[in-house]
Each structure stands twice: as structure tokens, then as C-alpha cells.
Write an enzyme that holds these catalytic residues in place. Structure first.
Site, PDB file in Angstrom:
ATOM      1  N   SER A  95     123.598  40.928  20.180  1.00 48.29           N
ATOM      2  CA  SER A  95     124.826  40.751  19.390  1.00 48.29           C
ATOM      3  C   SER A  95     124.598  39.773  18.240  1.00 48.29           C
ATOM      4  CB  SER A  95     125.968  40.227  20.265  1.00 48.29           C
ATOM      5  OG  SER A  95     126.291  41.147  21.271  1.00 48.29           O
TER       6      SER A  95
HETATM    7  N1  SAH Z   1     125.073  40.438  25.627  1.00 47.15           N
HETATM    8  C1  SAH Z   1     124.002  41.146  24.965  1.00 47.15           C
HETATM    9  C2  SAH Z   1     124.546  42.286  24.120  1.00 47.15           C
HETATM   10  C3  SAH Z   1     123.780  43.535  24.359  1.00 47.15           C
HETATM   11  S1  SAH Z   1     124.483  45.018  23.710  1.00 47.15           S
HETATM   12  C4  SAH Z   1     123.106  40.227  24.182  1.00 47.15           C
HETATM   13  O1  SAH Z   1     123.405  39.032  24.078  1.00 47.15           O
HETATM   14  O2  SAH Z   1     122.065  40.657  23.703  1.00 47.15           O
HETATM   15  C5  SAH Z   1     125.401  45.620  25.095  1.00 47.15           C
HETATM   16  C6  SAH Z   1     124.632  45.896  26.357  1.00 47.15           C
HETATM   17  O3  SAH Z   1     125.573  46.438  27.303  1.00 47.15           O
HETATM   18  C7  SAH Z   1     123.526  46.949  26.236  1.00 47.15           C
HETATM   19  O4  SAH Z   1     122.318  46.403  26.686  1.00 47.15           O
HETATM   20  C8  SAH Z   1     124.009  48.102  27.141  1.00 47.15           C
HETATM   21  O5  SAH Z   1     122.955  48.774  27.808  1.00 47.15           O
HETATM   22  C9  SAH Z   1     124.902  47.362  28.117  1.00 47.15           C
HETATM   23  N2  SAH Z   1     125.918  48.181  28.798  1.00 47.15           N
HETATM   24  C10 SAH Z   1     126.692  49.186  28.305  1.00 47.15           C
HETATM   25  N3  SAH Z   1     127.520  49.669  29.254  1.00 47.15           N
HETATM   26  C11 SAH Z   1     127.274  48.954  30.401  1.00 47.15           C
HETATM   27  C12 SAH Z   1     127.783  48.983  31.720  1.00 47.15           C
HETATM   28  N4  SAH Z   1     128.711  49.866  32.110  1.00 47.15           N
HETATM   29  N5  SAH Z   1     127.287  48.101  32.621  1.00 47.15           N
HETATM   30  C13 SAH Z   1     126.324  47.208  32.273  1.00 47.15           C
HETATM   31  N6  SAH Z   1     125.792  47.133  31.034  1.00 47.15           N
HETATM   32  C14 SAH Z   1     126.251  47.984  30.104  1.00 47.15           C
END
Ligand code: SAH
Length: 218
Positions: free
Chosen positions: A67
Site C-alpha cells: 500500500s
Molecule cells: N497490507 C498490505 C497490503 C497488501 S495489498 C501491505 O502493507 O503491503 C492487499 C492484500 O490482501 C493482497 O496481498 C491480497 O492477496 C490480500 N487479500 C485479498 N483478499 C484477501 C482475503 N480474503 N483474505 C486475506 N488476504 C486477502
């Protein structure tokens, strides 16, 4: 390859990043201290070395992104964290947000649905020092009923609806910060579970997240 050196140059770039997120309206000192403390370039391939301190999202593989720092700071500020609070994060991704929360004193439980991203964090040596973060591979829509209830829930993917199981896993008085919406943009919402069990909803700015998907990906 992940970088492992945190140089004065990196620290200088972090100070600039701090000024950028401050300029966009982040005021919570604990959030700002965490942004300054966490070497964001460690969470990306060494090809991103200096770019890591631009206020942008970057690819982390599997079609997912780390993010934008402003977004991380914004969600962290809305959480109104107090030390030792139990926080459930949906979407570990790069683990940057999880580490920011841990730096703010939270006990973090974070779930990722992409096996490769989950595995990659297991071999990410820097995370070993964060004993206050527990990593789970699973579907965030289910939450972690055996580890709850939680003081806070933070969802870091675009949620098509408010996940009811996660509301159930919130303590009375607890809060969920969730980017809501199935389209290109999501509205940041904060949902507070009042002591009588009813929900208070507050709406904030628009952001763009990768989608929150059901089930696990191997
Ligand atoms: N918090 C992260 C943001 C990553 S983007 C950071 O600091 O880098 C969002 C993430 O959510 C992705 O890796 C995606 O695979 C995950 N995601 C999407 N749907 C999800 C779900 N139902 N359960 C767990 N993870 C999920």
C-alpha cells in the site's frame, strides 16, 4: 533480492516521506514515528531501493501491491490504537502495514490468502524480530474466531461488503477500518461496535485498493 542495509540516505528519504504524509494531513505522532522507524525498502526488491520512499504503491508479486505510505498512515491513524491492543489485519501482502502497527505497540494477527506471499514473509528475516506479529494463511472473510475477539480490525483490500464474521470478532467498543466498494474506488469507513452491539458508521476519503477476494490461493 531484498536489501538488508538501512543507510543514512534511506533514513533521510524516510524523513522526507514523513513530511509528505504530514503535509497530507496525518497528525498522529505514533503513526509518524512508525513511518520514520520502518525501513520500507526492506519490503521491496532491491530494484526499488530509493523508489521505496516515494508515496506510491508498488508491485510485490502475485498481482498484489504494497500500500501507499499515505494510505497505511491514514488507516493506522483511523484505528486510534492504544499499546497492546489486539489487531486483526486482513491482507498481509508485504507485511509493511503489519510492522507499522507492531511499531505502534499492537499485537497483530494478520491473514494473507496468497500462499506465495505468506511463504515469502516466512523467509523474510527482518520480520523475526517482531514477536508481536502472528502470520496466518487463510481467507480473511472468515477472520480468526479462535484468536478473537479483537480491539481493532483493519482491512487492506477493497471489501465488496462489510464482512459480518469480522464484525462478530470485534470486542464491544472495538473498531473496524475498511475500504468499502467493489468498483475502482473505495470509501474508507470506520465502524465502531458500540457497547450495546449496534454499529456506528463513519465515512472518510476515497482510495483505490486491490480487491478482497474469497477463498485461499495456493
Ligand atoms: N497490507 C498490505 C497490503 C497488501 S495489498 C501491505 O502493507 O503491503 C492487499 C492484500 O490482501 C493482497 O496481498 C491480497 O492477496 C490480500 N487479500 C485479498 N483478499 C484477501 C482475503 N480474503 N483474505 C486475506 N488476504 C486477502
Amino acid at each position: 533480492m531484498r536489501p538488508t542495509d538501512d543507510t543514512y540516505r534511506h533514513k533521510g528519504l524516510r524523513k522526507k516521506l514523513l513530511q509528505t504524509v504530514q503535509g497530507k494531513g496525518i497528525t498522529d505522532e505514533r503513526v509518524l514515528d512508525a513511518i520514520l522507524a520502518v525501513p520500507r525498502h526492506f519490503f521491496l526488491d532491491s530494484a526499488f531501493d530509493e523508489k521505496a520512499y516515494e508515496d506510491k504503491a508498488f508491485p510485490i508479486g502475485e498481482g498484489q501491491t504494497i500500500s501507499q505510505p499515505y494510505t497505511v498512515a491514514y488507516q493506522s491513524q483511523l484505528l486510534e490504537l492504544k499499546p497492546f491492543m489486539k489487531v486483526l489485519e486482513i491482507g498481509t501482502g508485504s507485511a509493511y502495514q503489519a510492522v507499522v502497527l507492531a511499531e505502534m505497540g499492537a499485537q497483530v494477527y494478520t491473514i494473507e490468502r496468497q500462499k506465495k506471499l505468506f511463504e515469502s514473509n516466512k523467509s523474510f528475516a527482518f520480520l523475526k524480530k517482531y514477536l508481536s506479529i502472528k502470520f496466518f494463511y487463510g481467507d480473511g472473510f472468515e477472520g480468526l474466531p479462535t484468536y478473537g475477539p479483537f480491539d481493532r480490525v483493519i482491512i487492506t483490500a477493497a471489501a465488496p461488503e462489510i464482512p459480518q464474521k469480522l464484525i462478530q470478532q470485534l470486542k464491544p467498543g472495538g473498531m473496524m477500518v475498511i475500504p468499502l466498494g467493489a468498483g475502482d474506488m473505495q470509501q474508507m469507513m470506520r465502524i465502531t461496535k458500540l457497547e450495546n452491539g449496534s454499529l456506528k458508521e463513519e465515512v472518510f476519503d476515497y482510495f483505490s485498493f486491490v480487491p478482497m477476494l474469497g477463498g485461499k490461493e495456493s
